[in-house]
Design a protein around this motif. Sequence first.
Motif, short mmCIF file in Angstrom:
data_model
loop_
_atom_site.label_atom_id
_atom_site.label_comp_id
_atom_site.label_asym_id
_atom_site.label_seq_id
_atom_site.Cartn_x
_atom_site.Cartn_y
_atom_site.Cartn_z
N THR A 195 -5.20 -0.35 -10.84
CA THR A 195 -6.49 -0.65 -11.45
C THR A 195 -7.30 0.62 -11.69
O THR A 195 -7.89 0.82 -12.75
N VAL A 196 -7.32 1.49 -10.71
CA VAL A 196 -8.08 2.73 -10.81
C VAL A 196 -7.55 3.60 -11.94
O VAL A 196 -8.32 4.11 -12.77
N ASN A 255 -1.88 -2.30 -5.95
CA ASN A 255 -2.61 -2.94 -7.06
C ASN A 255 -3.92 -2.22 -7.34
O ASN A 255 -4.33 -2.08 -8.50
N ASP A 256 -4.58 -1.77 -6.28
CA ASP A 256 -5.83 -1.03 -6.46
C ASP A 256 -5.60 0.28 -7.21
O ASP A 256 -6.39 0.66 -8.09
N HIS A 294 -14.50 -1.34 -7.54
CA HIS A 294 -14.35 -2.05 -6.27
C HIS A 294 -12.87 -2.28 -5.99
O HIS A 294 -12.13 -2.78 -6.84
N LEU A 295 -12.42 -1.92 -4.80
CA LEU A 295 -11.03 -2.08 -4.39
C LEU A 295 -10.83 -3.39 -3.65
O LEU A 295 -11.73 -3.87 -2.95
N GLN A 296 -9.65 -3.96 -3.77
CA GLN A 296 -9.33 -5.18 -3.03
C GLN A 296 -9.16 -4.89 -1.55
O GLN A 296 -9.46 -5.73 -0.69
N LYS A 297 -8.65 -3.69 -1.25
CA LYS A 297 -8.43 -3.27 0.13
C LYS A 297 -9.13 -1.93 0.36
O LYS A 297 -9.21 -1.11 -0.56
N GLN A 331 -14.34 0.30 0.31
CA GLN A 331 -13.65 -0.43 -0.76
C GLN A 331 -14.20 -0.06 -2.13
O GLN A 331 -14.05 -0.82 -3.09
N GLU A 364 0.85 -1.19 0.00
CA GLU A 364 0.00 0.00 0.00
C GLU A 364 0.88 1.23 0.00
O GLU A 364 2.04 1.18 0.43
N ILE A 376 -3.69 3.58 0.01
CA ILE A 376 -4.44 2.76 -0.92
C ILE A 376 -3.55 1.59 -1.34
O ILE A 376 -2.32 1.72 -1.42
#
Length: 383
Positions: free
Chosen positions: A358-359, A354-355, A337-340, A325, A288, A351
């Motif tokens: 993706t964003v 990986n999220d 939708h976030l993984q965390k 999330q 993160e 954050i």
Amino acid sequence: MSKLVIKAIILSVIGLCIVIPSLYAAKSSVIYKDQVAVIMYHHVDDEAKSSGTVTTKLFQDQLALLKNKGYQFITLKQFKEFMTGASVPNNAVLVTFDDGYESFYTNAYPILKSMRIPAVNFVITGDLEDPLASYIPSMSRDEIIEMTNDTNFIDLQCHTNGMHQKLPDDKAMLVGRIVTNGIKETEEQYKQRIVNDTAQCVSKLSELYPEPIDTYAYPFGIYDKLSVQYIGQGGMKFAFTIVPEMATRDLDPFQIPRINAGNPAITPEGLENSIKRRVVATNHPFNEVDLTDTMSQLGGKAALSGNQVQIQYQNVHWTGTINSQNLTALPGGKAIHLQKPLILKNKKVYIGLNDLETVLGVQLVYNPNSQSFSVRQTPVVKK
């Protein structure tokens, strides 16, 4: 022997014991590993002036500084083996030249040979028919044969046979469609032109040089999906761009980046700094990241207002809340939708890395020298 002389000898020995290890450490320090800085040149000349021309002194000084700092120069063969799974030395550098100018033979090659530094030159093979006819003279067949017979570390590869030029609509010949008497070539004709031109380049160099001819440099750095496909059908397995990034094994072998070294304004120290700024941490420890700091490094913004998180990147905005999330893209209202969940620690929003990728729809790389993230332009091949 007097006590003063003995004392002086002892101090000298102690001094050497201190200096020699420090010099060795400086030379052997690991700046990066498991990646290659591919550096790019065009023309080495002491009279010509252009943004793509360096003097023989600057060229030699750049290479000398890198060598003295512990960078290790590799051959094209080593580089191709690296891309298919082999290891490379720490601080690996591959020297490349575009265009096949005669100045490579007359000015660059003697320096490379004396310093035992490998290099590859991407040749426009159509110029082999009349090397002195072009605006900047090109290497002859005899010069190429001499270099490759005299050493085992000079490579010649493809820069097209006859397509290093622009069409009337200013598109590169590699990606544009030729119009003859008002009639545009068909897609099949375009395909055959690219495949045949590439095969001609391979054939002409193979007559001069026994190593595999399977590597390409895109004219002007311009290419697209179809041209990549067709040069592959013409015999290519690797291709170089002009995107200034480090080459890592996970990249698309038809989109290998290169760092420009061939501008007269690039000092030896500037070249090293340019390499260091692009080093990739292949195993960085972050799951993160601090959202505000990271977005600032990427040229975007992030802010916290109360419990609301706002993110902005390239004219797209997202909004979310701490411990949620979900992010909502604006405009449009699309939910991501976030993984965390977004979390708040020490008054900073964090954050998942990986999220965030993706964003934003990008791949992020971490540079351990600058301790910062950047967006990788060269696509990674999914295993």
